[in-house]
Design a protein around this motif. Structure first.
Motif, PDB file in Angstrom:
ATOM      1  N   ILE A  93      50.951  30.049  38.112  1.00  0.00           N
ATOM      2  CA  ILE A  93      49.601  30.894  38.024  1.00  0.00           C
ATOM      3  C   ILE A  93      49.734  31.868  36.859  1.00  0.00           C
ATOM      4  CG2 ILE A  93      47.733  32.583  39.027  1.00  0.00           C
ATOM      5  CD1 ILE A  93      48.804  31.752  41.612  1.00  0.00           C
ATOM      6  N   ARG A 140      40.955  33.579  29.946  1.00  0.00           N
ATOM      7  CA  ARG A 140      40.656  32.720  30.926  1.00  0.00           C
ATOM      8  C   ARG A 140      39.240  32.636  30.641  1.00  0.00           C
ATOM      9  NH1 ARG A 140      39.850  33.682  36.986  1.00  0.00           N
ATOM     10  NH2 ARG A 140      37.836  32.725  36.934  1.00  0.00           N
ATOM     11  N   LEU A 185      38.323  28.601  37.662  1.00  0.00           N
ATOM     12  CA  LEU A 185      39.485  27.794  37.638  1.00  0.00           C
ATOM     13  C   LEU A 185      39.295  26.324  38.291  1.00  0.00           C
ATOM     14  CD1 LEU A 185      41.806  30.594  39.643  1.00  0.00           C
ATOM     15  CD2 LEU A 185      41.847  29.657  37.043  1.00  0.00           C
ATOM     16  N   HIS A 193      42.149  26.109  42.949  1.00  0.00           N
ATOM     17  CA  HIS A 193      42.177  27.258  43.672  1.00  0.00           C
ATOM     18  C   HIS A 193      42.815  27.251  44.974  1.00  0.00           C
ATOM     19  CE1 HIS A 193      38.432  25.737  45.632  1.00  0.00           C
ATOM     20  NE2 HIS A 193      39.104  26.562  46.833  1.00  0.00           N
ATOM     21  N   ALA A 211      38.462  36.858  44.933  1.00  0.00           N
ATOM     22  CA  ALA A 211      39.175  36.864  43.658  1.00  0.00           C
ATOM     23  C   ALA A 211      40.442  37.985  43.971  1.00  0.00           C
ATOM     24  CB  ALA A 211      38.330  37.291  42.305  1.00  0.00           C
ATOM     25  N   ASN A 270      41.556  35.691  39.772  1.00  0.00           N
ATOM     26  CA  ASN A 270      41.456  34.000  40.235  1.00  0.00           C
ATOM     27  C   ASN A 270      40.824  33.996  41.650  1.00  0.00           C
ATOM     28  OD1 ASN A 270      43.311  33.419  37.886  1.00  0.00           O
ATOM     29  ND2 ASN A 270      44.852  34.915  38.825  1.00  0.00           N
TER      30      ASN A 270
END
Length: 132
Positions: free
Chosen positions: A10, A64, A68, A71, A110, A115
């Motif tokens: 990550i 970013r 994503l 995940h 998140a 993320n």
């Protein structure tokens, strides 16, 4: 024989912060640090190569864009979903809106860097190293 996932990498603006967060979420410990600032965390008794994948938090300043494409889903092992949700929020997770309807059985959250990950409704048994 097929492959298995050994690590998930990550990108992180602050690898130390994310390593601390995910270690608390998953019950992982720090396994090592690299010269480039990467931090690897994993199960305390197995480490890299064990049955569960490790996480590598890799430093990145790249912004970013968008959601994503991959995940993480997590499931509580020793409490119900509501209690685990409260624990994750106290650790620094926050609710995330990715277009859910509100009828889902999972919660979209998140991590401290945004993320997305999901807390599933199903409770799993804790992983045991000696389990076959």
């Amino acid at each position: 024989m097929a492959c298995r996932i050994s690590e998930l990498v990550i990108d992180a603006a602050d690898p130390g912060r994310l390593a601390a967060f995910w270690s608390e979420v998953l019950g992982y410990v720090e396994l090592g640090r690299e010269d480039d600032g990467s931090i690897e965390i994993g199960p305390p008794d197995a480490g890299f190569g064990g049955p569960q994948p490790t996480l590598v938090l890799s430093p990145s300043n790249a912004p970013r864009t968008g959601r994503l494409r991959l995940h993480i889903d997590v499931s509580a092992t020793d409490r119900d979903q509501d209690a685990e949700l409260e624990r994750l929020l106290a650790l620094g997770a926050r609710p995330a809106d990715i277009g859910q309807t509100g009828a889902e059985s999972w919660h979209v959250l998140a991590d401290p860097e945004g993320n997305e990950f999901c807390l599933l409704h199903t409770r799993l048994r804790p992983f045991r190293q000696d389990a076959s």
